[in-house]
Design a protein around this motif. Structure first.
Motif, mmCIF file in Angstrom:
data_model
loop_
_atom_site.group_PDB
_atom_site.id
_atom_site.type_symbol
_atom_site.label_atom_id
_atom_site.label_comp_id
_atom_site.label_asym_id
_atom_site.label_seq_id
_atom_site.Cartn_x
_atom_site.Cartn_y
_atom_site.Cartn_z
ATOM 1 N N LEU A 127 0.837 -1.233 0.098
ATOM 2 C CA LEU A 127 0.005 0.086 -0.031
ATOM 3 C C LEU A 127 0.682 1.293 -0.012
ATOM 4 C CD1 LEU A 127 -2.695 -1.101 2.439
ATOM 5 C CD2 LEU A 127 -2.845 -0.631 0.142
ATOM 6 N N LEU A 128 1.947 1.039 0.805
ATOM 7 C CA LEU A 128 2.736 2.505 0.947
ATOM 8 C C LEU A 128 3.346 2.674 -0.537
ATOM 9 C CD1 LEU A 128 4.209 1.869 4.281
ATOM 10 C CD2 LEU A 128 2.844 3.942 3.560
ATOM 11 N N TYR A 129 3.757 1.528 -1.152
ATOM 12 C CA TYR A 129 4.438 1.563 -2.521
ATOM 13 C C TYR A 129 3.597 2.221 -3.596
ATOM 14 C CZ TYR A 129 6.893 0.107 -6.733
ATOM 15 O OH TYR A 129 7.490 0.233 -8.123
ATOM 16 N N VAL A 130 2.135 2.107 -3.379
ATOM 17 C CA VAL A 130 1.261 2.611 -4.239
ATOM 18 C C VAL A 130 1.011 3.953 -4.065
ATOM 19 C CG1 VAL A 130 -1.091 2.580 -4.808
ATOM 20 C CG2 VAL A 130 0.007 0.397 -4.443
ATOM 21 N N ARG A 160 16.609 12.880 -6.238
ATOM 22 C CA ARG A 160 18.001 12.972 -5.846
ATOM 23 C C ARG A 160 18.430 11.523 -6.375
ATOM 24 N NH1 ARG A 160 17.380 14.694 -1.473
ATOM 25 N NH2 ARG A 160 17.140 13.149 -0.010
ATOM 26 N N LEU A 161 17.618 10.494 -5.953
ATOM 27 C CA LEU A 161 18.002 9.058 -5.951
ATOM 28 C C LEU A 161 17.846 8.667 -7.281
ATOM 29 C CD1 LEU A 161 15.936 7.394 -3.152
ATOM 30 C CD2 LEU A 161 18.358 7.945 -3.019
ATOM 31 N N ALA A 186 17.327 2.916 -9.997
ATOM 32 C CA ALA A 186 16.106 2.633 -10.660
ATOM 33 C C ALA A 186 15.038 3.290 -10.216
ATOM 34 C CB ALA A 186 15.971 1.148 -10.718
ATOM 35 N N GLY A 187 13.656 3.092 -11.077
ATOM 36 C CA GLY A 187 12.827 3.975 -10.565
ATOM 37 C C GLY A 187 11.924 3.197 -9.493
ATOM 38 N N LYS A 188 11.903 1.898 -9.507
ATOM 39 C CA LYS A 188 11.289 1.054 -8.366
ATOM 40 C C LYS A 188 12.168 1.351 -7.135
ATOM 41 C CE LYS A 188 9.054 -2.561 -11.431
ATOM 42 N NZ LYS A 188 9.235 -4.181 -11.713
ATOM 43 N N GLN A 189 13.501 1.168 -7.137
ATOM 44 C CA GLN A 189 14.020 1.425 -5.969
ATOM 45 C C GLN A 189 13.892 2.753 -5.322
ATOM 46 O OE1 GLN A 189 17.960 0.549 -8.033
ATOM 47 N NE2 GLN A 189 18.449 -1.072 -6.552
ATOM 48 N N ALA A 190 13.889 3.675 -6.227
ATOM 49 C CA ALA A 190 13.483 5.036 -5.645
ATOM 50 C C ALA A 190 12.074 5.216 -4.785
ATOM 51 C CB ALA A 190 13.672 6.096 -6.829
ATOM 52 N N LEU A 191 11.113 4.321 -5.531
ATOM 53 C CA LEU A 191 9.885 4.407 -5.060
ATOM 54 C C LEU A 191 9.761 3.624 -3.770
ATOM 55 C CD1 LEU A 191 7.567 3.842 -8.116
ATOM 56 C CD2 LEU A 191 7.485 5.911 -6.825
ATOM 57 N N CYS A 192 10.547 2.803 -3.512
ATOM 58 C CA CYS A 192 10.745 2.023 -2.278
ATOM 59 C C CYS A 192 11.216 2.899 -1.184
ATOM 60 C CB CYS A 192 11.489 0.728 -2.250
ATOM 61 S SG CYS A 192 10.646 -0.549 -3.313
ATOM 62 N N ALA A 193 12.297 3.782 -1.743
ATOM 63 C CA ALA A 193 12.708 4.784 -0.613
ATOM 64 C C ALA A 193 11.786 5.637 -0.175
ATOM 65 C CB ALA A 193 13.758 5.343 -1.119
ATOM 66 N N VAL A 194 10.994 6.288 -1.309
ATOM 67 C CA VAL A 194 9.726 7.109 -1.025
ATOM 68 C C VAL A 194 8.721 6.460 0.010
ATOM 69 C CG1 VAL A 194 7.821 8.264 -2.237
ATOM 70 C CG2 VAL A 194 10.277 8.530 -3.074
ATOM 71 N N ALA A 195 8.393 5.197 -0.273
ATOM 72 C CA ALA A 195 7.442 4.624 0.472
ATOM 73 C C ALA A 195 7.936 4.615 1.855
ATOM 74 C CB ALA A 195 7.274 3.244 0.165
ATOM 75 N N ALA A 196 9.361 4.228 2.127
ATOM 76 C CA ALA A 196 9.755 4.435 3.665
ATOM 77 C C ALA A 196 9.919 5.753 4.060
ATOM 78 C CB ALA A 196 11.399 3.984 3.772
#
Length: 317
Positions: free
Chosen positions: A253-256, A274-275, A281-291
């Motif tokens: 849910l946080l990833y969404v 920045r990432l 990669a976009g997915k890795q940056a999105l995981c950091a945004v979810a955190a």
């Protein structure tokens, strides 16, 4: 301090009592006999192994008996470190006693009744949503047939209508009760760009509740959004990856929510850009945004304030 390991199954429990391992039935009488046999000052050690231990855990808390609930993976790794070759209910009970003596795990705190009930309701809602998706997919397959079965089609439509009503009723009751129990936190969380009603509810019902986490790092670790580093010596340098040891539903849910936060949430947008500029990669940056979203959510609840979009600028200045 004596640690009493208790291995749990559906019909009975095996307790590593001072006189040896005893098997007791999973009934109110069996739980009472276990409480009577426990030595004074002992701490019970149970694994978090699903619903079979919930009634025993409630009986222990009601009797004010100290109890620890430990992660089964930790116990399994401890057994491997001891080079154990056999696994039975009796040996598992002894192993839990040894685990408690070595690691002295933290005592378990019983959850609030309302939190436990809303978590059960959320789990049922997720199950019904999965069933509705499966039925809709089956209906799509039926419509591709040149000779669709009218009986199957009628039964499917009736079941989907019933599920739609159940889902709507559960979602409404969940929102109403969440507002009744923690309405202020529910509203504060939704001031964060990227956090809607569904994510806010998931955050409030996560584990012991978002407020119960002592810090944002513990909340991020619970969701499995913290990085796992893999390095050894001078030759092994694995790329950091998400641990994924945590609540998979909350993580998804946080990833969404991160998709919206990377453009509408100033701090998350700056982090994402920045990432990506660093080559992630976009997915890795999105995981950091979810955190980061989870970190913001914890801060909003802990400080009892609405989200400030310029807070990251104040920190940087």
């Amino acid at each position: 301090m004596d640690y009493i390991g208790i291995d749990i199954s559906q019909a009975y429990v095996d307790a590593d009592l001072p006189g040896g391992v005893q098997r007791l039935e999973q009934t109110a009488d069996g739980h009472a006999a276990l409480l009577a046999a426990l030595p004074a000052g002992a701490v019970c050690v149970l694994e978090a192994t699903g619903p079979y231990g919930l009634r025993l855990l409630a009986a222990l808390h009601q009797a004010r008996q100290p109890v620890c609930v430990v992660n089964p993976l930790s116990v399994r790794r401890f057994a491997q470190s001891q080079l154990r070759r056999s696994k039975t209910d009796r040996t598992d009970a002894r192993l839990l006693s040894q685990f408690g003596g070595v690691f002295a795990p933290a005592l378990h705190q019983p959850p609030a009744v309302w939190l436990s009930q809303l978590q059960q309701r959320q789990a049922l809602l997720d199950l019904l949503l999965g069933q509705r998706t499966a039925l809709r997919n089956h209906g799509h397959a039926l419509r591709q047939s040149p000779w669709p079965d009218p009986v199957s089609t009628q039964a499917l439509e009736a079941e989907l209508t019933r599920l739609d009503k159940q889902v709507a009723d559960l979602e409404k009751s969940l929102e109403q009760d969440a507002r009744a129990q923690c309405g202020a936190d529910y509203e504060r969380l939704q001031t964060i760009p990227g956090v809607g009603p569904r994510i806010a509810l998931a955050l409030l019902l996560a584990g012991p509740g978002l407020r119960a986490f002592p810090g944002w790092r513990q909340a991020v670790a619970y969701a499995g959004l913290c990085p796992r580093h893999y390095e050894s010596g001078s030759s092994v340098r694995g790329r950091p990856r998400l641990s994924k040891l945590g609540d998979g539903r909350l993580r998804r849910l946080l990833y969404v929510g991160a998709w919206s936060a990377k453009t509408k949430n100033p701090a998350c947008a700056a982090l994402y850009q920045r990432l990506v500029a660093r080559g992630l990669a976009g997915k890795q940056a999105l995981c950091a945004v979810a955190a980061r979203l989870l970190r913001q959510a914890w801060a909003v609840v802990a400080n009892e304030c609405a989200f400030d979009p310029n807070h990251h600028l104040l920190i940087a200045s």
